[in-house]
Design an enzyme around this catalytic site. Structure first.
Site, PDB file in Angstrom:
ATOM      1  N   GLU A   1       0.809  -1.220   0.000  1.00  0.00           N
ATOM      2  CA  GLU A   1       0.000   0.000   0.000  1.00  0.00           C
ATOM      3  C   GLU A   1       0.843   1.271   0.000  1.00  0.00           C
ATOM      4  OE1 GLU A   1      -2.946  -0.155   3.076  1.00  0.00           O
ATOM      5  OE2 GLU A   1      -3.966  -1.887   2.200  1.00  0.00           O
TER       6      GLU A   1
ATOM      7  N   GLU B   1      -5.083  -8.671   1.095  1.00  0.00           N
ATOM      8  CA  GLU B   1      -5.738  -8.290   2.349  1.00  0.00           C
ATOM      9  C   GLU B   1      -7.218  -8.109   2.090  1.00  0.00           C
ATOM     10  OE1 GLU B   1      -4.292  -4.919   4.550  1.00  0.00           O
ATOM     11  OE2 GLU B   1      -2.178  -5.451   4.197  1.00  0.00           O
TER      12      GLU B   1
END
Length: 479
Positions: free
Chosen positions: A178, A383
């Site tokens: 991320e 995720e």
């Protein structure tokens, strides 16, 4: 007309069988679980500094102890084996391996990961290593951090150290987790470490994270066996307009450029989007992008990791747009440079303890978008999960039906995408353990396994047992 995504999300009433070989796993991050913040040569990361700064993290919580995974790793791997996980996605702590962000590796730090990986392999669990999940060495930040080119170069050196030490054991590698959060929450809104609030620094950081990724992939490829796999994990935002008005559609375009294409453009296509450069021209001329950078960034990948929790809802505003409903934390400073005329809205419907909307259709639509944009790139859900207000009842059990419903709905969306022809090859539940949830401290529980923080006791939740059966059978049961 009811779309396939809506039907998948709203009526998961039939069993669904996943393809043979589909990889089932769970994920964690080093600072959130390891603890041992000053042991065996580890020095502070930006998150140690940030968490120890009064007012930054809820209740003054820090990751000094976290879930003490550094000492309880064998117990945690046993839990993974009990759940039948086929893979475990974890991150390496840069300041545990290379405390100053430069120079030789600390062998005690590497030895921890060697022991962890050996134990995983012994239990038949595939290790999936992420090089960077936000814990930049504080000395590297003191030298300028991600807004500076030198950090990308240091990152490649660190990647080489990790590959040399673990490349004979770990076959799947992720460079960054991320990077949007690292750049725009860390240097834009300041709600993540290092807590800076400079929109130009955020854009510079995004570029040097891109460059660090490309240089790290090259360093990995030079050292890893031919069968090793390299990837990056992005939290692709599924951005939707509040209305069908052209102005709201343009708001989607602006946020998509800042949230997604700022990374997918250079990493996967070799260029920054022209509209992103135009939208941010009042802030910077992007002269920090040097000749040859895009070639360095655009490296072949074996798959793309996709993190998804909730969709993003935007509209045009009156020029005084609000970013406080973007799901990323409240700040007087925006993480969206050049998008002041965009307003964010809370999506309708049920929410998690984070205030994030529960909407599996966002994941379904996102997977189709990625398959259309990058048709030859396999996808893994690296995720997906939810925080709820879990507690142990008097009998010591933790029942979390809302999490089971959340995961079931999102797995149904993944299954439907696969049926439609999208190349999704695995799913990693976030998270294995309750842990330090960044600026929220220990107030938000994402884990499949409940952690009693005062004692460190682990209690598998009902969702863990449910997920274990899905992993065992490869079948998603009906509601």
């Amino acid at each position: 007309m009811v779309t396939a995504a809506q039907q998948t999300a709203s009526t998961p009433d039939a069993a669904r069988t996943f393809p043979k070989g589909f990889l089932w796993g769970s994920a964690t991050a080093s600072y959130q679980i390891e603890g041992a913040a000053a042991e065996d040569g580890r020095t502070p990361s930006i998150w140690d500094t940030y968490a120890r700064t009064p007012g930054r993290v809820r209740n003054g919580d820090t990751g000094d102890t976290a879930t003490d995974h550094y000492h309880r790793w064998r117990e945690d791997v046993a839990l993974m084996a009990e759940l039948g996980l086929g893979a475990y996605r974890f991150s390496l702590a840069w300041p545990r391996i290379q405390p100053t962000g430069r120079g030789p590796a600390v062998q005690k730090g590497l030895d921890f990961y060697r022991r962890l990986v050996d134990e995983l392999l012994d239990k038949g669990i595939q290790p999936v290593a992420t090089l960077y999940h936000w814990d930049l060495p504080q000395e590297t930040e003191d030298a300028g951090g991600w807004p500076e080119r030198a950090t990308a170069e240091r990152f490649a050196e660190y990647a080489a150290l990790a590959a040399d030490a673990l490349g004979d054991r770990v076959k799947t590698w992720t460079t960054l987790n991320e990077p949007w959060c690292s750049a725009f929450l860390g240097y834009g809104s300041g709600v993540h470490a290092p807590g800076r609030t400079d929109p130009v620094a955020a854009l510079r950081a995004a570029h040097h994270l891109n460059l660090g990724h490309g240089l790290a992939v090259q360093a990995l490829r030079e050292r890893l066996p031919a069968d090793a796999r390299c990837s990056v994990t992005l939290n692709i935002h599924q951005v939707r307009p509040l209305t069908d008005d052209d102005a709201d559609t343009d708001a989607v375009r602006r946020i998509d450029a800042l949230a997604n294409r700022v990374f997918t453009g250079p990493m996967l296509q070799g260029a920054y989007p022209e509209d992103l450069l135009k939208d941010t021209a009042a802030l910077t001329d992007w002269s920090f992008v040097r000749d040859g950078d895009l070639r360095q960034i655009h490296q072949p990948l074996d798959f793309l990791g996709v993190n998804y929790y909730s969709p993003t809802l935007v509209s045009a505003s009156d020029g005084k747009g609000t970013h406080t409903s973007d799901g990323h934390g409240r700040s007087a400073h925006s993480p969206w440079p050049g998008a002041d005329e965009v307003a964010f809205h809370q999506p309708p419907g049920e929410t998690t303890a984070m205030g994030w909307a529960v909407d599996p259709t966002g994941l379904y639509d996102l997977l189709h978008r990625l398959a259309a944009d990058f048709p030859r790139l396999p996808l893994y859900i690296t995720e997906n999960g939810a925080a709820f207000d879990d507690y142990a009842d008097p009998s010591g059990q933790v029942n979390d039906p809302a999490r089971i419903a959340y995961v079931r709905g999102h797995l149904a969306a993944v299954h439907q995408a696969i049926v439609d022809g999208v190349d999704v090859r695995g799913y990693f539940l976030w998270s294995l353990l309750d842990n330090f949830e960044w600026a929220h401290g220990y107030s938000k529980r994402f884990g499949a396994v409940y952690v009693d923080y005062p004692t460190g006791t682990r209690i598998p939740k009902a969702s863990a047992r449910w997920y274990a059966e899905v992993v065992r059978s490869g079948v998603l049961p009906g509601a």
